[in-house]
Design a protein around this motif. Sequence first.
Motif: not given
Length: 123
Positions: A120-123, A110-113, A116-118
């Motif tokens: 993606l948000a910073m891209e 869950l921490l890895l997910t 990854l979301f973070s």
Amino acid sequence: FTLIVFICSQAIMNHLSMGSGSGSGSASNDSSPDSSSASSSEYSHTTDLPIEVRVAIFVCRCFIYICSMGQWVVYHAKYSMKDFRNKAIVHYGRCAIPEYLCAWQGWSSLLLTIFLFSMLAME
């Protein structure tokens, strides 16, 4: 395999073209105090890279976000729904947490997910 794609897209491909063009005109710019920072950051941003490298980075990052993060999102949605339907929940204060997150594999994935979301948000 995903780790290799991640390393290539985040670290290696961003620095592919750093060696080209950095040696020209360095002797004439030594008098300015910002000459070292200007030459070291010549290709510091991905918009300075050739279009082929930028497309390769984009394809690798799409693979990471769609395949890897997508797999983890489906995994966590499936097991969360399963635990909530079966009433397999653990209460921490007022918060109900699915039981599968009590094992180290559950919370670490869950921490890895979330990471990854973070990203993606910073891209």
